[in-house]
Design a protein around this motif. Structure first.
Motif, PDB file in Angstrom:
ATOM      1  N   PRO A 118       0.820  -1.217   0.000  1.00 14.01           N
ATOM      2  CA  PRO A 118       0.000   0.000   0.000  1.00 14.01           C
ATOM      3  C   PRO A 118       0.857   1.273   0.000  1.00 14.01           C
ATOM      4  CG  PRO A 118      -0.973  -1.613   1.459  1.00 14.01           C
ATOM      5  CD  PRO A 118       0.357  -2.196   1.010  1.00 14.01           C
ATOM      6  N   ALA A 119       1.979   1.251   0.690  1.00 14.55           N
ATOM      7  CA  ALA A 119       2.827   2.453   0.738  1.00 14.55           C
ATOM      8  C   ALA A 119       3.369   2.812  -0.648  1.00 14.55           C
ATOM      9  CB  ALA A 119       3.983   2.245   1.714  1.00 14.55           C
ATOM     10  N   PHE A 122       0.458   4.588  -2.342  1.00 13.95           N
ATOM     11  CA  PHE A 122       0.232   5.925  -1.784  1.00 13.95           C
ATOM     12  C   PHE A 122       1.279   6.906  -2.304  1.00 13.95           C
ATOM     13  CE2 PHE A 122      -1.573   3.599   2.161  1.00 13.95           C
ATOM     14  CZ  PHE A 122      -2.794   3.431   1.547  1.00 13.95           C
ATOM     15  N   ALA A 123       2.534   6.484  -2.324  1.00 13.39           N
ATOM     16  CA  ALA A 123       3.616   7.388  -2.740  1.00 13.39           C
ATOM     17  C   ALA A 123       3.513   7.710  -4.228  1.00 13.39           C
ATOM     18  CB  ALA A 123       4.972   6.754  -2.422  1.00 13.39           C
ATOM     19  N   ALA A 126       0.609   9.883  -5.037  1.00 15.53           N
ATOM     20  CA  ALA A 126       0.882  11.266  -4.610  1.00 15.53           C
ATOM     21  C   ALA A 126       1.688  12.004  -5.680  1.00 15.53           C
ATOM     22  CB  ALA A 126       1.635  11.271  -3.280  1.00 15.53           C
ATOM     23  N   ARG A 129      -0.589  12.869  -8.632  1.00 13.94           N
ATOM     24  CA  ARG A 129      -1.490  13.962  -8.251  1.00 13.94           C
ATOM     25  C   ARG A 129      -0.740  15.289  -8.191  1.00 13.94           C
ATOM     26  NH1 ARG A 129      -2.662  11.844  -4.087  1.00 13.94           N
ATOM     27  NH2 ARG A 129      -1.919  13.230  -2.477  1.00 13.94           N
ATOM     28  N   ASP A 215      11.341  12.453  -1.779  1.00 13.47           N
ATOM     29  CA  ASP A 215      10.548  11.754  -0.751  1.00 13.47           C
ATOM     30  C   ASP A 215       9.744  10.602  -1.358  1.00 13.47           C
ATOM     31  OD1 ASP A 215      11.395  13.423   1.280  1.00 13.47           O
ATOM     32  OD2 ASP A 215       9.579  14.638   1.326  1.00 13.47           O
ATOM     33  N   ALA A 219      10.472   6.964   0.039  1.00 12.93           N
ATOM     34  CA  ALA A 219       9.402   6.273   0.777  1.00 12.93           C
ATOM     35  C   ALA A 219       9.128   4.892   0.178  1.00 12.93           C
ATOM     36  CB  ALA A 219       8.124   7.116   0.770  1.00 12.93           C
ATOM     37  N   PRO A 236      -0.334  -7.184   5.757  1.00 10.00           N
ATOM     38  CA  PRO A 236      -1.388  -8.085   5.290  1.00 10.00           C
ATOM     39  C   PRO A 236      -1.731  -7.803   3.833  1.00 10.00           C
ATOM     40  CG  PRO A 236      -2.065  -6.906   7.295  1.00 10.00           C
ATOM     41  CD  PRO A 236      -0.748  -6.351   6.903  1.00 10.00           C
TER      42      PRO A 236
ATOM     43  N   PRO B 118       7.203  11.408   5.082  1.00  6.76           N
ATOM     44  CA  PRO B 118       6.481  11.480   3.809  1.00  6.76           C
ATOM     45  C   PRO B 118       5.448  10.365   3.662  1.00  6.76           C
ATOM     46  CG  PRO B 118       8.783  11.990   3.452  1.00  6.76           C
ATOM     47  CD  PRO B 118       8.666  11.553   4.900  1.00  6.76           C
ATOM     48  N   ALA B 119       5.752   9.193   4.157  1.00  5.91           N
ATOM     49  CA  ALA B 119       4.804   8.070   4.034  1.00  5.91           C
ATOM     50  C   ALA B 119       3.503   8.349   4.784  1.00  5.91           C
ATOM     51  CB  ALA B 119       5.441   6.773   4.529  1.00  5.91           C
ATOM     52  N   PHE B 122       1.562  10.653   2.454  1.00  4.38           N
ATOM     53  CA  PHE B 122       1.043   9.937   1.283  1.00  4.38           C
ATOM     54  C   PHE B 122      -0.180   9.098   1.659  1.00  4.38           C
ATOM     55  CE2 PHE B 122       5.725   9.830  -0.258  1.00  4.38           C
ATOM     56  CZ  PHE B 122       5.620  11.124  -0.751  1.00  4.38           C
ATOM     57  N   ALA B 123      -0.103   8.411   2.786  1.00  8.15           N
ATOM     58  CA  ALA B 123      -1.199   7.520   3.190  1.00  8.15           C
ATOM     59  C   ALA B 123      -2.441   8.327   3.572  1.00  8.15           C
ATOM     60  CB  ALA B 123      -0.759   6.632   4.362  1.00  8.15           C
ATOM     61  N   ASP B 125      -3.220  11.443   2.785  1.00  5.50           N
ATOM     62  CA  ASP B 125      -3.781  12.147   1.627  1.00  5.50           C
ATOM     63  C   ASP B 125      -4.536  11.175   0.716  1.00  5.50           C
ATOM     64  OD1 ASP B 125      -2.603  14.376   2.690  1.00  5.50           O
ATOM     65  OD2 ASP B 125      -1.102  14.622   1.125  1.00  5.50           O
ATOM     66  N   ALA B 126      -4.067   9.952   0.646  1.00  2.94           N
ATOM     67  CA  ALA B 126      -4.783   8.942  -0.148  1.00  2.94           C
ATOM     68  C   ALA B 126      -6.175   8.697   0.428  1.00  2.94           C
ATOM     69  CB  ALA B 126      -3.992   7.637  -0.199  1.00  2.94           C
ATOM     70  N   ARG B 129      -8.450  11.672  -0.381  1.00  5.89           N
ATOM     71  CA  ARG B 129      -8.808  11.639  -1.797  1.00  5.89           C
ATOM     72  C   ARG B 129      -9.830  10.535  -2.089  1.00  5.89           C
ATOM     73  NH1 ARG B 129      -4.252  10.925  -3.143  1.00  5.89           N
ATOM     74  NH2 ARG B 129      -4.229   8.909  -4.134  1.00  5.89           N
ATOM     75  N   ASP B 215      -5.360  -0.544   5.171  1.00  2.55           N
ATOM     76  CA  ASP B 215      -4.029  -0.300   4.590  1.00  2.55           C
ATOM     77  C   ASP B 215      -3.507   1.087   4.961  1.00  2.55           C
ATOM     78  OD1 ASP B 215      -3.928  -2.768   3.337  1.00  2.55           O
ATOM     79  OD2 ASP B 215      -4.446  -2.000   1.348  1.00  2.55           O
ATOM     80  N   VAL B 216      -4.385   2.072   4.935  1.00  6.13           N
ATOM     81  CA  VAL B 216      -3.979   3.445   5.281  1.00  6.13           C
ATOM     82  C   VAL B 216      -3.427   3.495   6.705  1.00  6.13           C
ATOM     83  CG1 VAL B 216      -4.880   5.761   5.778  1.00  6.13           C
ATOM     84  CG2 VAL B 216      -5.508   4.603   3.643  1.00  6.13           C
ATOM     85  N   TRP B 218      -2.372   0.864   8.553  1.00  9.63           N
ATOM     86  CA  TRP B 218      -1.224  -0.041   8.694  1.00  9.63           C
ATOM     87  C   TRP B 218       0.047   0.600   8.123  1.00  9.63           C
ATOM     88  CZ3 TRP B 218      -1.800  -4.986  10.891  1.00  9.63           C
ATOM     89  CH2 TRP B 218      -0.650  -5.782  10.877  1.00  9.63           C
ATOM     90  N   ALA B 219      -0.092   1.249   6.971  1.00  4.92           N
ATOM     91  CA  ALA B 219       1.079   1.858   6.330  1.00  4.92           C
ATOM     92  C   ALA B 219       1.679   2.960   7.203  1.00  4.92           C
ATOM     93  CB  ALA B 219       0.697   2.416   4.958  1.00  4.92           C
TER      94      ALA B 219
END
Lengths: 245, 245
Positions: A118-119, A122-123, A126, A129, A215, A219, A236, B118-119, B122-123, B125-126, B129, B215-216, B218-219
């Motif tokens: 997931p990271a 997300f990165a 970002a 976007r 970044d 990340a 997971p 940064p992570a 990113f998470a 903001d995801a 969004r 996931d958001v 957890w990350a």
């Protein structure tokens, strides 16, 4: 408020950011290039990095969709061609799939992004976007990490070939192309920001865009390092290499 | 295509996702609650988590901006009130700043997000969004992690008070409130998705929205764990606790 820099001072400031923040300084790269990873870890890297690759033409197209100058669009279009190719099976994305094939990953799973961290998503999202939403100057500036790419690519190819018997020169064809593409692209982008950032706040925006992009890259490696280098941390739902967990 | 579930089967499926994916299972939480972190690590957690808190009213307002039913908007508005308070110094965000104050963090730096990973950005903001862009049903469903919050909050408060002499009951006031707010909110959201997800694909959307939100969360803990538990991994530009690096 900072003072206005000369274009060359701006370039020096950008190169200083790269020296400090580009992901060639990330410990995961030392492991990758130094042959310290096993096949499953290299698979995880290639799988996650595919998601980044797959989104690059989207962000480049987003930039083109905002550029009113045909000359800028034409220049930028070459990046999309480089990634997507002229026909099926060509271009950087196809070459990356060639690498994931060679590493034994299921192509459909790679394309679907099944099991990516997931990271990573997300990165990368970002980044896309950022290019869609920020100023055109910042969007161009965020590509400047390519200034620092040739050195890392040289190390990567040499290191991976020397250290991994499951990686062939052919599998790394993606990087051969990037050795010529990245400098051409980054020269253009560097000239652009040196010319267009005429006020101190614009120069600051340019530097911040490069910091942001560093970044984004860092990340992604943090997430890989956490999940696949230290034991027991695969989140997971993420890809589990054979024999792990 | 999966079959249509009854509302209660959908609830059971959602609760199963929480058992497997909610961040109470993350090793960082065991460290946090078990007293295994030092003050600098708890500072890093509170600093990064502030960014998440600060964005919650934005995502709730985004949901309200898309809800045509006044009853849904009114119900959801209470969440914004809970976070923003009725006046300066009240509400969940103010209570979180009370915690970061108590931990010795500079309030202006916390509010600016200076030094957050940064992570984290990113998470979070995801997530905002996602709520802005997906269907209203998915937006509501992504709040369902609150179904699983009361247990973790109970453990957190007890564990932190027992184990950290730098954390007081007063500093943890945020969580006392959440013990009553979270069940009220999640009961409403659960009833909503059980009622509104009438087709198999909608039920699948609801489950995917909850997976996404897990996931958001957890990350964010992965990033904290990587940067602040294992030595030497703090990314460039991120908060460095006193005496580290």
């Amino acid at each position: 408020m900072t003072d206005l820099m000369t274009p060359d001072q701006l370039e020096a400031a950008l190169r200083a950011i790269g020296r400090e923040r580009y992901h060639d300084r990330h410990p995961f790269h030392a492991l990758l290039h130094g042959g310290k990873l096993d096949r499953g870890q290299v698979q995880a890297w290639a799988l996650n990095r595919y998601y980044y690759q797959s989104r690059i033409p989207l962000k480049d197209s987003a930039l083109m969709s905002r550029a009113e100058d045909p000359a800028l669009r034409r220049e930028w279009r070459q990046r999309v061609v480089d990634h997507d190719g002229e026909r099926e099976g060509e271009g950087g994305i196809a070459r990356w799939l060639h690498l994931t094939d060679a590493l034994g990953l299921d192509r459909a799973a790679v394309i679907d992004g099944r099991g990516i961290l997931p990271a990573t998503r997300f990165a990368v999202d970002a980044y896309v976007r950022f290019v869609r939403e920020r100023t055109l100057l910042e969007a161009v500036a965020s590509s400047l990490t390519e200034l620092f790419a040739p050195a890392i690519i040289g190390n990567r190819v040499a290191g991976m070939l020397a250290n991994y018997d499951f990686v062939s020169r052919d599998a790394l064809a993606y990087f051969d192309k990037r050795l010529t593409q990245a400098p051409r692209d980054s020269d253009f982008a560097l000239d652009y920001v040196k010319r267009e950032a005429r006020r101190p706040d614009q120069q600051q925006d340019v530097m911040n865009a490069l910091l942001f992009k560093c970044d984004v890259l860092w990340a992604q490696l943090d997430a890989l390092h956490h999940a696949y280098v230290e034991p027991g941390n695969i989140p997971p739902g993420a890809f589990v290499p054979e024999g792990r967990r």
